[in-house]
Structures are given as structure tokens and as C-alpha cells.
Write a protein that holds these residues in place. Structure first.
Motif, PDB file in Angstrom:
ATOM      1  N   MET A   1       8.175  -3.662  -7.136  1.00 37.74           N
ATOM      2  CA  MET A   1       6.868  -4.036  -7.678  1.00 37.74           C
ATOM      3  C   MET A   1       7.012  -4.921  -8.915  1.00 37.74           C
ATOM      4  SD  MET A   1       4.759  -2.943  -5.523  1.00 37.74           S
ATOM      5  CE  MET A   1       3.328  -3.495  -6.463  1.00 37.74           C
ATOM      6  N   GLU A   2       8.026  -4.639  -9.716  1.00 36.88           N
ATOM      7  CA  GLU A   2       8.267  -5.477 -10.896  1.00 36.88           C
ATOM      8  C   GLU A   2       8.658  -6.901 -10.468  1.00 36.88           C
ATOM      9  OE1 GLU A   2      11.247  -3.345 -13.031  1.00 36.88           O
ATOM     10  OE2 GLU A   2       9.800  -2.065 -14.093  1.00 36.88           O
ATOM     11  N   ALA A   3       9.505  -6.978  -9.471  1.00 34.28           N
ATOM     12  CA  ALA A   3       9.927  -8.299  -8.962  1.00 34.28           C
ATOM     13  C   ALA A   3       8.740  -9.042  -8.364  1.00 34.28           C
ATOM     14  CB  ALA A   3      11.034  -8.136  -7.915  1.00 34.28           C
ATOM     15  N   LEU A   4       7.890  -8.324  -7.632  1.00 31.97           N
ATOM     16  CA  LEU A   4       6.707  -8.932  -7.020  1.00 31.97           C
ATOM     17  C   LEU A   4       5.731  -9.434  -8.100  1.00 31.97           C
ATOM     18  CD1 LEU A   4       5.127  -9.634  -4.461  1.00 31.97           C
ATOM     19  CD2 LEU A   4       4.173  -7.306  -4.495  1.00 31.97           C
TER      20      LEU A   4
ATOM     21  N   ILE B   1       8.895   1.069   1.985  1.00 34.37           N
ATOM     22  CA  ILE B   1       9.456   0.949   0.641  1.00 34.37           C
ATOM     23  C   ILE B   1      10.018   2.314   0.258  1.00 34.37           C
ATOM     24  CG2 ILE B   1       9.013   0.369  -1.773  1.00 34.37           C
ATOM     25  CD1 ILE B   1       6.526  -1.140  -0.869  1.00 34.37           C
ATOM     26  N   SER B   2      11.275   2.340  -0.131  1.00 42.93           N
ATOM     27  CA  SER B   2      11.869   3.625  -0.529  1.00 42.93           C
ATOM     28  C   SER B   2      11.440   3.968  -1.953  1.00 42.93           C
ATOM     29  CB  SER B   2      13.393   3.558  -0.438  1.00 42.93           C
ATOM     30  OG  SER B   2      13.902   2.672  -1.406  1.00 42.93           O
ATOM     31  N   ARG B   3      11.444   5.229  -2.291  1.00 40.73           N
ATOM     32  CA  ARG B   3      11.034   5.659  -3.628  1.00 40.73           C
ATOM     33  C   ARG B   3      11.908   5.042  -4.733  1.00 40.73           C
ATOM     34  NH1 ARG B   3       7.222   9.585  -3.915  1.00 40.73           N
ATOM     35  NH2 ARG B   3       6.629  10.569  -1.930  1.00 40.73           N
TER      36      ARG B   3
ATOM     37  N   GLU C   1       0.854  -1.190   0.000  1.00 38.59           N
ATOM     38  CA  GLU C   1       0.000   0.000   0.000  1.00 38.59           C
ATOM     39  C   GLU C   1       0.889   1.240   0.000  1.00 38.59           C
ATOM     40  OE1 GLU C   1      -3.630   2.014   2.605  1.00 38.59           O
ATOM     41  OE2 GLU C   1      -2.962  -0.027   3.013  1.00 38.59           O
ATOM     42  N   LYS C   2       0.845   1.962  -1.111  1.00 42.12           N
ATOM     43  CA  LYS C   2       1.680   3.153  -1.298  1.00 42.12           C
ATOM     44  C   LYS C   2       3.148   2.781  -1.059  1.00 42.12           C
ATOM     45  CE  LYS C   2      -1.972   6.463  -0.228  1.00 42.12           C
ATOM     46  NZ  LYS C   2      -2.410   7.587   0.629  1.00 42.12           N
ATOM     47  N   TYR C   3       3.747   3.284   0.020  1.00 44.08           N
ATOM     48  CA  TYR C   3       5.162   3.021   0.259  1.00 44.08           C
ATOM     49  C   TYR C   3       5.390   2.136   1.485  1.00 44.08           C
ATOM     50  CZ  TYR C   3       6.359   6.201  -3.477  1.00 44.08           C
ATOM     51  OH  TYR C   3       6.499   6.783  -4.722  1.00 44.08           O
TER      52      TYR C   3
END
Length: 233
Positions: A224-227, A215-217, A202-204
Motif C-alpha cells: 500500500m505504501e508503494a502504491l 495480498i498477504s498480511r 479491497e481488504k486483502y
């Protein structure tokens, strides 16, 4: 080399199993390092999770095999456990303590071979997914499937696992290289996450099992790509 423990109070059953294991060594080019224990109390005393395979009788004096297995699983969740019993209906309880299989007495070599072949396949598969962690001078073997995430804190690595936390030394980048292509991704420079434990993003923030991590910017897009790749595969 497969490290084996036999926890059995019947001497004839121990001797029979040892003979079968020696026969298997010759016929299947395998090696076993075997230790025997006449009761579960002695076996569990000062137990260290060094065994690949444990054969355990269910009916034993002092402590039965089911109760011993319950205590074993508190210490060691990954070792392969095979129950040996003359009561097949009792073996069903073994699955409550993640028993791999069971053998009914009297032992038969052909049946044992099938189970040992399955054990060999399981161990070879797990060997590719094991990580050795030095914790207080002791080498602890972890499977990647039990590591929820790895954190660096005050120059120490902390492996957060399903069985507890383990502290070690090193760099998180080297751990990331070691766990490359094993379903792990950085959500922040100080967190390396096992994607199988991700419950929500959720967001960061990401929920890893029951722990919320930032999650850092810079890491958001690759994470997200890996997930997504992990979920898709």
C-alpha cells in the motif's frame, strides 16, 4: 545499433531512404542494421519482433500497409512504425495501429532527420525499461510498461503481459531486484505487480487489470505504501 526494416515495393523509394539513413549515420554518429522487403506478405511471414524501427509503405500489392500493420500489431505491439506514403490523408489511418509517424513522398532528408531524432529519444527512453526474458530458449524483450504482473508457479516464472503470458526460469526475488524502482511491488511472495495496472484494492485482494490477486498480511503495508507513492508521483 538500430535494427530497421523497410517494407516498400518501389525500388527508387527504398534506395532513397537507404541513402538518407546512411547520411544520418555519418552526421549523427548512429548505426543502422537495415533489411528491405518488397511486400508486406514476405515481411510478415515468419516475423520475429526484432526490429526497433519499421518504415512501411501504405500502397503495396498483395497487402496494403494498413492491413499489414494490423497484422503486425497482433505479433508486436512495441516496435516503432513509420508509414511512408504519397497520400497524406491515408496516413491518418495509421494512428489506429499505433503508428509513430508518417513520411510523405517524395522523401526529404530534413524531414526524416526530425523523425529519426524523435525515434532515437524514444528508443533511449525505452531501453532503460526493457527486460530480457528467456522463454523456451528464445530471448524475448519485454518493456516494463507491458508487464502486468509476474508470478512464480511450480518453480516457473510467468510474465503476464498485455500481449500474452511468457514462461521462464529464475527466482521472483531476482526479478524484483531487476524491476526495483520501476513501479513494481510484491503483494504476496508469489506475485510481483506492476502498480500502473492496479484498478482496485479491497481488504486483502488487489485487482490487476481484470485479474484478482491475493495480498498477504506481511506484504499489505509495504504494498500500500508503494502504491500510494506511485499514485502520488
Amino acid at each position: 545499433m538500430i535494427k530497421v526494416a523497410i517494407v516498400e515495393d518501389e525500388i527508387t523509394a527504398v534506395e532513397s531512404l537507404e541513402q538518407m539513413l546512411k547520411r544520418y549515420e555519418k552526421e549523427y554518429d548512429q548505426q543502422f542494421d537495415i533489411k528491405t522487403y518488397q511486400n508486406a506478405v514476405v515481411f510478415l511471414e515468419n516475423y520475429q519482433p526484432n526490429y526497433d524501427l519499421i518504415f512501411m509503405d501504405i500502397q503495396m500489392p498483395h497487402m496494403d500497409g494498413i492491413k499489414a500493420a494490423q497484422k503486425l500489431r497482433v505479433i508486436d505491439q512495441s516496435t516503432i512504425l513509420i508509414f511512408v506514403t504519397n497520400m497524406a490523408n491515408m496516413a491518418i489511418k495509421g494512428y489506429e495501429v499505433q503508428a509513430f509517424d508518417f513520411i510523405v513522398k517524395p522523401l526529404h532528408y530534413e524531414s526524416l532527420v526530425l523523425k529519426l531524432n524523435r525515434v532515437d529519444m524514444r528508443l533511449k527512453s525505452e531501453q532503460m525499461d526493457k527486460v530480457m526474458v528467456q522463454c523456451n530458449g528464445i530471448g524475448i524483450c519485454l518493456t516494463t510498461s507491458e508487464i502486468k504482473y509476474v508470478e512464480v508457479l511450480d518453480h516457473q516464472l510467468i510474465y503476464h503481459t498485455t500481449s500474452g503470458d511468457y514462461q521462464s526460469y529464475g527466482t521472483l526475488s531476482s526479478v524484483g531486484e531487476q524491476l526495483k524502482d520501476k513501479g513494481f511491488s510484491f503483494c504476496k511472495s508469489c506475485y510481483l505487480v506492476n502498480l500502473r495496472f492496479v484498478k482496485r484494492v479491497e481488504k486483502y485482494t488487489v485487482l490487476v487489470e481484470d485479474i484478482e490477486l491475493q495480498i498477504s498480511r506481511p506484504k499489505k503495508k509495504p504494498f500500500m505504501e508503494a502504491l500510494n507513492d506511485y499514485i502520488g508521483s
